[in-house]
Design a protein around this motif. Structure first.
Motif, PDB file in Angstrom:
ATOM      1  N   HIS A  21       0.876  -1.131  -0.044  1.00  0.00           N
ATOM      2  CA  HIS A  21       0.031   0.135  -0.011  1.00  0.00           C
ATOM      3  C   HIS A  21       0.908   1.344   0.045  1.00  0.00           C
ATOM      4  CE1 HIS A  21      -3.903  -1.992   0.412  1.00  0.00           C
ATOM      5  NE2 HIS A  21      -3.605  -2.476   1.579  1.00  0.00           N
ATOM      6  N   LYS A  22       0.141   2.292  -0.597  1.00  0.00           N
ATOM      7  CA  LYS A  22       1.249   3.687  -0.544  1.00  0.00           C
ATOM      8  C   LYS A  22       0.601   4.430   0.631  1.00  0.00           C
ATOM      9  CE  LYS A  22       2.231   3.677  -4.909  1.00  0.00           C
ATOM     10  NZ  LYS A  22       3.389   2.657  -5.209  1.00  0.00           N
ATOM     11  N   VAL A  23      -0.501   4.115   1.232  1.00  0.00           N
ATOM     12  CA  VAL A  23      -1.075   4.989   2.336  1.00  0.00           C
ATOM     13  C   VAL A  23      -1.728   4.145   3.283  1.00  0.00           C
ATOM     14  CG1 VAL A  23      -2.617   6.818   3.107  1.00  0.00           C
ATOM     15  CG2 VAL A  23      -1.624   6.932   0.793  1.00  0.00           C
ATOM     16  N   LYS A  25      -4.061   4.300   7.299  1.00  0.00           N
ATOM     17  CA  LYS A  25      -4.825   5.298   7.906  1.00  0.00           C
ATOM     18  C   LYS A  25      -4.711   4.710   9.275  1.00  0.00           C
ATOM     19  CE  LYS A  25      -9.305   5.100   8.237  1.00  0.00           C
ATOM     20  NZ  LYS A  25     -10.868   5.133   7.680  1.00  0.00           N
ATOM     21  N   TYR A  48       3.411  12.513   6.012  1.00  0.00           N
ATOM     22  CA  TYR A  48       1.833  12.066   6.823  1.00  0.00           C
ATOM     23  C   TYR A  48       1.388  13.266   6.779  1.00  0.00           C
ATOM     24  CZ  TYR A  48       4.340  14.906  10.513  1.00  0.00           C
ATOM     25  OH  TYR A  48       4.966  15.793  11.458  1.00  0.00           O
ATOM     26  N   GLU A  49      -0.037  13.242   6.927  1.00  0.00           N
ATOM     27  CA  GLU A  49      -0.937  14.152   7.165  1.00  0.00           C
ATOM     28  C   GLU A  49      -2.132  13.845   8.026  1.00  0.00           C
ATOM     29  OE1 GLU A  49      -3.269  15.501   3.612  1.00  0.00           O
ATOM     30  OE2 GLU A  49      -3.067  13.514   2.835  1.00  0.00           O
ATOM     31  N   PHE A  60      -3.008  10.075   8.151  1.00  0.00           N
ATOM     32  CA  PHE A  60      -2.628   9.268   6.913  1.00  0.00           C
ATOM     33  C   PHE A  60      -1.134   9.184   6.595  1.00  0.00           C
ATOM     34  CE2 PHE A  60      -6.915  10.576   5.184  1.00  0.00           C
ATOM     35  CZ  PHE A  60      -7.390   9.267   5.422  1.00  0.00           C
ATOM     36  N   TYR A  62       2.150   7.933   4.439  1.00  0.00           N
ATOM     37  CA  TYR A  62       2.602   7.644   3.004  1.00  0.00           C
ATOM     38  C   TYR A  62       3.806   6.877   3.242  1.00  0.00           C
ATOM     39  CZ  TYR A  62      -0.986  11.160   1.772  1.00  0.00           C
ATOM     40  OH  TYR A  62      -2.163  11.679   1.478  1.00  0.00           O
TER      41      TYR A  62
END
Length: 132
Positions: A21-23, A25, A48-49, A60, A62
């Motif tokens: 996976h790229k991201v 949660k 991250y965000e 999230f 990354y």
């Protein structure tokens, strides 16, 4: 929802890396935010965000991969101190991970830091997890 949010975070990152996976949660807590910030500073994740969705806070993350997209930068994560068995180390007991190739993450009185930073500061604390 789990009581051990750190283990949950590590499992989500580990599983995300395994399937490419790229991201991922992650539930946002103060501790998770500080740990993700440390992983970003050490270059183990891309970025991250923080996001608020339906009144809940999430981070999230990354994930970062090498030039081969199936080869993650984070090869392994191991939780050391758990809610049922806390592991504390003094400054002269801080372990090295894979001969200095990996990191041990500690929670100290001066905040979250790696084993290298804690050795420089000559401070011990709770040994949270290993990452390599």
């Amino acid at each position: 929802m789990t009581n051990d949010t750190i283990s949950d975070m590590l499992t989500r990152i580990r599983n995300g890396n395994l399937v490419g996976h790229k991201v991922v949660k992650i539930d946002s807590t103060r501790m998770n935010y500080q740990l993700i910030k440390l992983l970003r500073a050490e270059g183990l994740i891309r970025q991250y965000e923080t996001v608020i969705k339906d009144g809940r806070h999430f981070i999230f993350v990354y994930l970062k991969y090498s030039t081969n997209p199936t080869r993650p930068i984070i090869r392994g994560l191991k939780r050391v101190s758990k809610p049922g068995l806390r592991v504390y180390v003094s400054s002269n007991q801080i372990p090295t991970v894979l001969g200095g190739q990996g990191l041990a993450v500690l929670s100290t009185s001066k905040g979250i830091m790696t084993n290298f930073q804690a050795k420089d500061e000559r401070i011990g604390g709770e040994l949270l997890f290993y990452v390599w």
